[in-house]
Motif scaffolding. Structure first.
Motif, PDB file in Angstrom:
ATOM      1  N   GLU A   1       4.521  -4.481  -5.813  1.00 23.83           N
ATOM      2  CA  GLU A   1       4.124  -5.138  -4.313  1.00 23.83           C
ATOM      3  C   GLU A   1       5.102  -6.064  -3.807  1.00 23.83           C
ATOM      4  O   GLU A   1       5.282  -5.968  -2.641  1.00 23.83           O
ATOM      5  CB  GLU A   1       2.800  -6.074  -4.952  1.00 23.83           C
ATOM      6  N   LEU A  47       4.933   0.761  11.063  1.00 27.07           N
ATOM      7  CA  LEU A  47       4.710   0.147   9.659  1.00 27.07           C
ATOM      8  C   LEU A  47       3.432   0.712   9.058  1.00 27.07           C
ATOM      9  O   LEU A  47       3.462   1.042   7.756  1.00 27.07           O
ATOM     10  CB  LEU A  47       4.707  -1.296   9.595  1.00 27.07           C
ATOM     11  N   VAL A  64      -3.785  14.238  -2.674  1.00 28.36           N
ATOM     12  CA  VAL A  64      -3.105  14.738  -1.860  1.00 28.36           C
ATOM     13  C   VAL A  64      -3.037  16.483  -2.172  1.00 28.36           C
ATOM     14  O   VAL A  64      -2.383  16.564  -3.258  1.00 28.36           O
ATOM     15  CB  VAL A  64      -1.912  14.049  -1.299  1.00 28.36           C
ATOM     16  N   HIS A 109       3.249   3.318   5.836  1.00 26.74           N
ATOM     17  CA  HIS A 109       2.335   2.977   4.652  1.00 26.74           C
ATOM     18  C   HIS A 109       1.246   4.179   4.381  1.00 26.74           C
ATOM     19  O   HIS A 109       1.142   4.522   3.194  1.00 26.74           O
ATOM     20  CB  HIS A 109       1.316   1.827   5.207  1.00 26.74           C
ATOM     21  N   LEU A 121       9.135  -3.460   3.587  1.00 25.63           N
ATOM     22  CA  LEU A 121       8.423  -3.337   4.899  1.00 25.63           C
ATOM     23  C   LEU A 121       9.111  -4.406   5.856  1.00 25.63           C
ATOM     24  O   LEU A 121       9.421  -4.070   6.896  1.00 25.63           O
ATOM     25  CB  LEU A 121       7.033  -3.605   4.577  1.00 25.63           C
ATOM     26  N   TYR A 139       7.754  -3.960  -2.256  1.00 25.60           N
ATOM     27  CA  TYR A 139       7.153  -3.234  -1.043  1.00 25.60           C
ATOM     28  C   TYR A 139       7.235  -4.198   0.072  1.00 25.60           C
ATOM     29  O   TYR A 139       7.522  -3.845   1.300  1.00 25.60           O
ATOM     30  CB  TYR A 139       5.763  -2.699  -1.375  1.00 25.60           C
ATOM     31  N   ARG A 140       6.533  -5.401   0.036  1.00 27.32           N
ATOM     32  CA  ARG A 140       6.732  -6.460   0.955  1.00 27.32           C
ATOM     33  C   ARG A 140       8.153  -6.617   1.424  1.00 27.32           C
ATOM     34  O   ARG A 140       8.384  -6.441   2.847  1.00 27.32           O
ATOM     35  CB  ARG A 140       6.320  -7.815   0.453  1.00 27.32           C
ATOM     36  N   LEU A 170      -0.388  -4.938   3.998  1.00 23.45           N
ATOM     37  CA  LEU A 170      -0.081  -3.678   3.597  1.00 23.45           C
ATOM     38  C   LEU A 170       0.646  -3.729   2.116  1.00 23.45           C
ATOM     39  O   LEU A 170       0.179  -3.035   1.445  1.00 23.45           O
ATOM     40  CB  LEU A 170       0.950  -2.883   4.674  1.00 23.45           C
ATOM     41  N   ALA A 171       1.284  -4.705   2.032  1.00 17.68           N
ATOM     42  CA  ALA A 171       1.983  -4.921   0.594  1.00 17.68           C
ATOM     43  C   ALA A 171       0.721  -5.279  -0.397  1.00 17.68           C
ATOM     44  O   ALA A 171       0.668  -4.658  -1.649  1.00 17.68           O
ATOM     45  CB  ALA A 171       2.724  -6.110   0.379  1.00 17.68           C
ATOM     46  N   GLU A 172      -0.245  -5.920   0.001  1.00 18.97           N
ATOM     47  CA  GLU A 172      -1.278  -6.047  -0.926  1.00 18.97           C
ATOM     48  C   GLU A 172      -1.981  -4.940  -1.260  1.00 18.97           C
ATOM     49  O   GLU A 172      -2.853  -4.599  -2.206  1.00 18.97           O
ATOM     50  CB  GLU A 172      -2.318  -7.126  -0.202  1.00 18.97           C
ATOM     51  N   ARG A 173      -2.250  -4.135  -0.069  1.00 17.59           N
ATOM     52  CA  ARG A 173      -2.751  -2.805  -0.287  1.00 17.59           C
ATOM     53  C   ARG A 173      -1.942  -1.553  -0.924  1.00 17.59           C
ATOM     54  O   ARG A 173      -2.502  -0.623  -1.100  1.00 17.59           O
ATOM     55  CB  ARG A 173      -3.367  -2.418   1.071  1.00 17.59           C
ATOM     56  N   ASN A 174      -0.925  -2.011  -1.283  1.00 19.33           N
ATOM     57  CA  ASN A 174       0.034  -1.008  -1.860  1.00 19.33           C
ATOM     58  C   ASN A 174      -0.596  -0.120  -3.062  1.00 19.33           C
ATOM     59  O   ASN A 174      -0.614   1.049  -2.999  1.00 19.33           O
ATOM     60  CB  ASN A 174       1.362  -1.782  -2.499  1.00 19.33           C
ATOM     61  N   ALA A 175      -1.101  -0.801  -4.018  1.00 17.51           N
ATOM     62  CA  ALA A 175      -1.503  -0.385  -5.137  1.00 17.51           C
ATOM     63  C   ALA A 175      -2.781   0.541  -5.025  1.00 17.51           C
ATOM     64  O   ALA A 175      -3.125   1.478  -5.503  1.00 17.51           O
ATOM     65  CB  ALA A 175      -1.920  -1.355  -6.299  1.00 17.51           C
ATOM     66  N   LYS A 231       1.691   7.129   5.146  1.00 20.42           N
ATOM     67  CA  LYS A 231       2.533   8.416   4.827  1.00 20.42           C
ATOM     68  C   LYS A 231       3.633   8.335   3.957  1.00 20.42           C
ATOM     69  O   LYS A 231       4.517   9.163   3.735  1.00 20.42           O
ATOM     70  CB  LYS A 231       2.975   9.015   5.865  1.00 20.42           C
ATOM     71  N   ARG A 232       3.534   7.246   3.016  1.00 16.99           N
ATOM     72  CA  ARG A 232       4.476   6.833   2.065  1.00 16.99           C
ATOM     73  C   ARG A 232       4.736   7.889   0.952  1.00 16.99           C
ATOM     74  O   ARG A 232       5.706   7.971   0.499  1.00 16.99           O
ATOM     75  CB  ARG A 232       4.461   5.491   1.472  1.00 16.99           C
ATOM     76  N   HIS A 233       3.547   8.606   0.827  1.00 19.79           N
ATOM     77  CA  HIS A 233       3.777   9.533  -0.436  1.00 19.79           C
ATOM     78  C   HIS A 233       4.724  10.846  -0.061  1.00 19.79           C
ATOM     79  O   HIS A 233       4.789  11.662  -0.553  1.00 19.79           O
ATOM     80  CB  HIS A 233       2.465  10.189  -0.583  1.00 19.79           C
ATOM     81  N   ILE A 262       2.471  -6.890   7.553  1.00 16.03           N
ATOM     82  CA  ILE A 262       3.245  -6.461   6.306  1.00 16.03           C
ATOM     83  C   ILE A 262       2.584  -7.192   4.933  1.00 16.03           C
ATOM     84  O   ILE A 262       2.632  -6.427   3.862  1.00 16.03           O
ATOM     85  CB  ILE A 262       4.783  -7.190   6.343  1.00 16.03           C
ATOM     86  N   ALA A 263       2.091  -8.385   5.070  1.00 19.29           N
ATOM     87  CA  ALA A 263       1.554  -8.971   3.882  1.00 19.29           C
ATOM     88  C   ALA A 263       0.256  -8.130   3.402  1.00 19.29           C
ATOM     89  O   ALA A 263       0.083  -7.894   2.243  1.00 19.29           O
ATOM     90  CB  ALA A 263       1.279 -10.341   4.213  1.00 19.29           C
ATOM     91  N   GLN A 316      -2.238  16.340   5.501  1.00 19.74           N
ATOM     92  CA  GLN A 316      -1.829  15.149   4.471  1.00 19.74           C
ATOM     93  C   GLN A 316      -0.450  14.799   4.295  1.00 19.74           C
ATOM     94  O   GLN A 316      -0.205  14.227   3.634  1.00 19.74           O
ATOM     95  CB  GLN A 316      -2.611  15.733   3.134  1.00 19.74           C
ATOM     96  N   ASP A 364      -4.169   1.555  -2.116  1.00 20.79           N
ATOM     97  CA  ASP A 364      -4.233   2.882  -1.007  1.00 20.79           C
ATOM     98  C   ASP A 364      -3.548   3.987  -1.796  1.00 20.79           C
ATOM     99  O   ASP A 364      -3.762   5.026  -0.858  1.00 20.79           O
ATOM    100  CB  ASP A 364      -3.604   2.451   0.233  1.00 20.79           C
ATOM    101  N   GLY A 365      -3.071   4.080  -2.665  1.00 17.64           N
ATOM    102  CA  GLY A 365      -2.222   5.111  -3.178  1.00 17.64           C
ATOM    103  C   GLY A 365      -2.576   5.906  -4.179  1.00 17.64           C
ATOM    104  O   GLY A 365      -2.344   6.944  -4.571  1.00 17.64           O
TER     105      GLY A 365
END
Lengths: 212, 184
Positions: free
Chosen positions: B24, B63, A22, B67, B31, B27-28, A10-15, B69-71, A7-8, A150, A17-18
């Motif tokens: 962030e 999870l 698509v 992540h 999750l 998001y944490r 993924l949260a860090e990669r949030n910005a 497929k969150r779009h 979780i930590a 996608q 990876d987006g």
């Protein structure tokens, strides 16, 4: 790895990876006729009396039926593309092109004498129809599968099959401009058979490429 | 905020809304909450006590899918059905994959395999009896070498004997035991 660590991360990669692009389904739907037209012009082209035929109802009905199929299938596809979207109600929209085609067949059966039915349905264009609709539709189907990959279809096989249905609708709109057989009896027999080829291909492609 | 389920779901929607906007922390939190929901969902449906299935593996797979497929979730849509649809898809996937290969947890096979270290070859009582049946020097030497595990030189020093005498006493002692307990 611990779930909390994941979780930590993924949260860090949030910005970060987006950012990737698509291809939206609606954009693929807009591109589809372009690809269909290109394939159509390369393989067949419109029939010589295309413009003159536009004033006959049986000729125009082919575009209405194929167009309605493409729209209904694309609407269903949009629902199947994402998790938890209600798609069953949209599946019922497929009854609209089916009903229109059935009505056209009824009228044809009334208007045309019974001894001519066979000649109207079985013409020399049958094979062309069975080959041309899948051939023109295949690149369109490929485009839809790419767009779907996608997204997140939770029923990959079904989504692929409906993508084949939509591709067949797009393809049939163009093929109709070439095919000299305008009788709904011909359309109701050979167009669905050609469509089935794309549906089956789409279902297989969906199982192969749309899992995630 | 009331603890009613609907408001909790709305809170989750809001959390995800902020998360896709780039928050962030939100998001944490989303999750973390999602992991709990998925764990509860999967625990009730999957044969989690069966071999080859790990509940936490599935939670992490879900999870990861959430992540990547969150779009496919859009602001304004309820996020819980979306999350559970992904969980269901991944659960079916995991179940099918599990079915394709047979995995057997070694812990579940306790009835079939016995622990070799737990199988008695000679009990402490038997050994004690055998050693006690010897006399004098032989008993001391066999006890020191076989039971206590001392070296020959150590034993020789302890008993004030030569190493050769220890070896002889040891050999004779074992022979005596073998004779008495039936094996030569």
């Amino acid at each position: 790895m611990q779930t909390d660590d994941l979780i930590a991360q993924l949260a860090e990669r949030n910005a970060r990876d987006g950012e990737s692009f698509v291809l939206p389904l609606w954009l693929a739907a807009l591109f589809a006729p372009v690809i269909g037209f290109a394939g159509f012009m390369a393989l067949l082209g419109p029939r010589p009396d295309f413009l003159a035929s536009l004033s006959t109802l049986r000729f125009d009905m082919k575009f209405v039926e194929a167009g309605l199929l493409a729209i209904a299938a694309l609407g269903l596809l949009a629902a199947l593309a994402r998790p938890a979207r209600p798609w069953r109600s949209r599946a019922r929209m497929l009854l609209v092109p089916a009903a229109v085609l059935s009505a056209a067949v009824m009228v044809e059966l009334v208007v045309v004498p019974a001894d001519l039915w066979g000649a109207q349905a079985f013409t020399a264009n049958a094979w062309t129809c069975l080959v041309a609709i899948p051939a023109i539709g295949a690149p369109v189907l490929a485009l839809f599968v790419v767009a779907l990959s996608q997204q997140a279809p939770t029923r990959p096989g079904l989504a692929g099959g409906v993508a084949g249905l939509a591709a067949a609708g797009v393809s049939a709109v163009f093929y109709a401009a070439h095919c000299p057989s305008d009788s709904p009896l011909f359309v109701a027999l050979w167009y669905p058979l050609a469509t089935l080829i794309l549906v089956a291909g789409g279902a297989v492609a969906g199982r192969m490429f749309l899992r995630w | 905020m009331a603890p009613a389920p609907s408001s909790k779901r709305q809170a989750l929607d809001a959390l995800m809304g902020r998360a896709v906007a780039g928050d962030e922390k939100a998001y944490r939190a989303f999750l973390t909450e999602a992991a709990i929901i998925v764990r509860r969902f999967a625990a009730g449906r999957m044969p989690h006590h069966s071999a080859g299935f790990d509940l936490e593996d599935l939670v992490q797979e879900v999870l990861l899918a959430v992540h990547t497929k969150r779009h496919t979730w859009r602001v304004g849509e309820p996020v819980t059905p979306w999350l559970l649809a992904i969980a269901r898809y991944k659960a079916i996937d995991a179940y099918r994959r599990r079915g394709k290969r047979v995995e057997i947890d070694i812990d579940a096979m306790g009835d079939v395999f016995e622990d070799p270290s737990a199988m008695p070859t000679a009990t402490g009582h038997d050994v004690g009896r055998a050693v006690a049946s010897l006399g004098g020097r032989q008993q001391a030497v066999v006890s020191a070498l076989s039971v206590e595990g001392k070296s020959i030189s150590q034993t020789a020093r302890d008993l004030d004997m030569s190493e050769g005498a220890v070896r002889v006493a040891f050999h004779r002692g074992l022979s005596t035991i073998a004779r008495k307990f039936g094996r030569t």
